[in-house]
Design an enzyme around this catalytic site. Structure first.
Site, PDB file in Angstrom:
ATOM      1  N   ASP A 110      65.478  97.307 -39.506  1.00 30.69           N
ATOM      2  CA  ASP A 110      64.138  96.745 -39.291  1.00 30.69           C
ATOM      3  C   ASP A 110      63.867  95.219 -39.889  1.00 30.69           C
ATOM      4  O   ASP A 110      64.474  94.974 -41.078  1.00 30.69           O
ATOM      5  CB  ASP A 110      63.229  97.731 -40.092  1.00 30.69           C
ATOM      6  N   GLU A 153      66.022  94.855 -34.693  1.00 27.35           N
ATOM      7  CA  GLU A 153      64.513  94.613 -34.404  1.00 27.35           C
ATOM      8  C   GLU A 153      64.061  93.310 -34.724  1.00 27.35           C
ATOM      9  O   GLU A 153      64.010  93.039 -36.033  1.00 27.35           O
ATOM     10  CB  GLU A 153      63.943  95.756 -35.091  1.00 27.35           C
TER      11      GLU A 153
END
Length: 534
Positions: free
Chosen positions: A202, A244
């Protein structure tokens, strides 16, 4: 499970919010045992890999992306034994599981941060970024413009400001600290030894900070991520890292390195352009963004998606395009959030089955591995009465019994209302209806899995003489598949060049036919045509 190191290139991923999927104990919250009970459903759908949204202990100020303990499961979802059982059952069905690894920040309730803020001499002080001033790193943008007016927050207890790229309840880790770098390796090892097949990493562009820069995509970030990949490659071969990074494709390209950083990376900018192309009835925007997408190493892969747990982000479009997208897809003020749109796929497309199938045709046939968001396979709706992003994170609608078959207790949140509520739209009714959206998506997934050209092949645009047609060839070894998508609300005629004429099999109907120069496609129709001689 059979090990193919490139398994992710052919895989269809399924993103699950555990809290919203299936409750096994009646407390109103979905849990790991509930997800395990529904593995047969996911196996029937045909997906290859589940992406678990965060299941760590957390105060849930950001739906679990604010982690208070990296090496445990939140009691809400079960325990580590439940996760081991889930992984074992999934693997027995040939389904892999990846989970979120939130590298950039923790919750302000993490033990590291509590120790860091309480004592300047604590060994954990250096785990975060502290400053006497809020004027450092002024070239770094503020990401959550709706809620934050600075990347610095004053902490009374610490007597200093701390740095955060997201919510002020999510202090950034200091990756200049060797101890922090080692901690993340320990975290990765913990979950990989438990059997997890990899991580969606993330918010990776923001790991390091340097004065006079945007504090994004820095060389130090890439150097650390390469070390993480090498560690996983050596000790856990076959596991993956998915990046991401909500950036332009040329800025994401370095995250693949020379095949020595991430195996996979989300292609964020392609997503809004699929919606733009559909609304305009022209393939221009799609062609433009794919045209500026650089080649990536052979063992790497893009991940593409239509919707996810966040807003439909419009960061990677121009201000004019963003305004236009808001006008087209978010006509009511409550539909907007940050620089995006907080709606699910079906409502975005007017719940028009033709548009929903067409956009999925592109998801499954464009270059990259597709990611389905839970519930989109049945056309689930949203609840815009709920705050923030919660409107697209409502419970899965399993049947038309009270609480949608999701829980025997009181659900943690409201369900979708109106025409798309669970009494009208649910898994059980769609499983029984062979003409349902579920069966249409299941068919696409099944066909995609049979043909490596979709996951591994090159793509070549086909000039059809009609801008309303997104036509392209997917080619791998001797296999050639022509994909034609009519982006228009009206019937469209097209002309195929001579080299694309010939005997084909329609992969979605199994019909054989001879395609000549002229073809006609009904509104929002799509074809996947495999050439007999390839």
């Amino acid at each position: 499970m059979i090990q193919d190191k490139l398994w992710y290139k052919d895989a269809v991923f399924y993103q699950v919010s555990v809290r919203a999927f299936k409750d096994s104990n009646g407390d109103g919250f979905g849990d790991l045992r509930g997800l395990q009970q529904k593995l047969d459903y996911l196996s029937l759908l045909g997906i290859d890999c589940i992406w678990l949204m965060p299941i760590y202990p957390s105060p849930l100020r950001d739906d679990g992306y604010d982690i208070s303990d990296y090496c445990n499961v939140a009691a809400l979802y079960g325990n580590l034994d439940d996760l081991k059982s889930l992984v074992g059952s999934a693997h027995a069905l040939g389904i892999r599981i990846i989970m979120d690894l939130v590298l950039n920040h923790t919750s302000d309730e993490h033990a590291w941060f509590k120790a860091s803020r309480s004592d300047r001499n604590s060994p954990y002080r250096d785990y975060y970024i502290w400053s006497d001033t809020d004027q450092k790193y002024r070239d770094a943008r503020i990401i959550f413009l709706d809620t934050e007016d600075s990347n610095w927050t004053w902490d009374e207890k610490a007597g200093q400001y701390f740095w955060h790229r997201f919510y002020s309840s999510q202090p950034d880790l200091n990756f200049d600290s060797p101890a922090v770098q080692d901690e993340i390796f320990k975290v990765a090892r913990f979950w990989l030894e438990l059997g997890i097949d990899g991580f969606r990493a993330d918010a990776v562009p923001y790991l390091f900070e340097r004065e006079g820069t945007s504090c994004e995509n820095l060389p130090e970030t890439h150097a650390y991520l390469k070390r993480l990949r090498l560690f996983m490659e050596k000790e856990f071969p076959g596991r993956i890292l998915l990046c991401e990074a909500n950036q332009w494709p040329e800025d994401v390209r370095p995250y693949f390195g020379n095949g020595d950083e991430f195996q996979m990376g989300f292609h964020f900018p392609i997503m809004p352009r699929i919606f733009m192309s559909l609304k305009k009835g022209r393939a221009d925007d799609l062609r433009e963004i794919l045209g500026r997408t650089p080649p990536i190493p052979e063992d790497c892969q893009w991940c593409i998606f239509l919707r996810n747990h966040d807003e439909l982000t419009l960061e990677m479009v121009s201000p004019e395009e963003r305004k236009w997208m808001w006008e087209q897809y978010a006509p009511e003020p409550g539909m907007k959030l940050n620089l995006g749109i907080r709606r699910r796929l079906a409502p975005l497309l007017d719940n028009d089955r033709r548009k929903i199938e067409l956009i999925n045709s592109m998801l499954f046939t464009l270059p990259g591995s597709p990611v389905l968001y839970y519930g989109d396979e049945i056309g689930m709706g949203d609840n815009l009465d709920l705050p923030d992003r919660n409107g697209v994170r409502t419970p899965m609608q399993w049947d038309d019994t009270p609480n949608a078959g999701f829980t025997a207790g009181k659900p943690f949140t409201e369900f979708v209302k109106g025409d798309l509520d669970y009494r009208h739209l649910n898994v059980k009714s769609q499983l029984l209806d062979q003409n349902s959206l579920f069966h249409g998506i299941k068919k696409m997934i099944g066909v995609r899995r049979q043909h490596p050209a979709f996951g591994r092949g090159e793509m070549q645009w086909v000039d059809t003489g009609n801008p309303a047609i997104a036509g392209y060839l997917r080619r791998y070894n001797r296999e050639r598949i022509l994909v034609l998508n009519n982006l228009s609300e009206s019937q469209q005629n097209l002309t195929l060049p001579a080299e694309h004429q010939g005997s084909v099999v329609d992969l979605l109907s199994d019909d054989s036919q001879l395609i000549k120069s002229s073809l006609s496609l009904q509104p929002y129709a799509y074809l996947w045509l495999k050439y007999d001689n390839g």
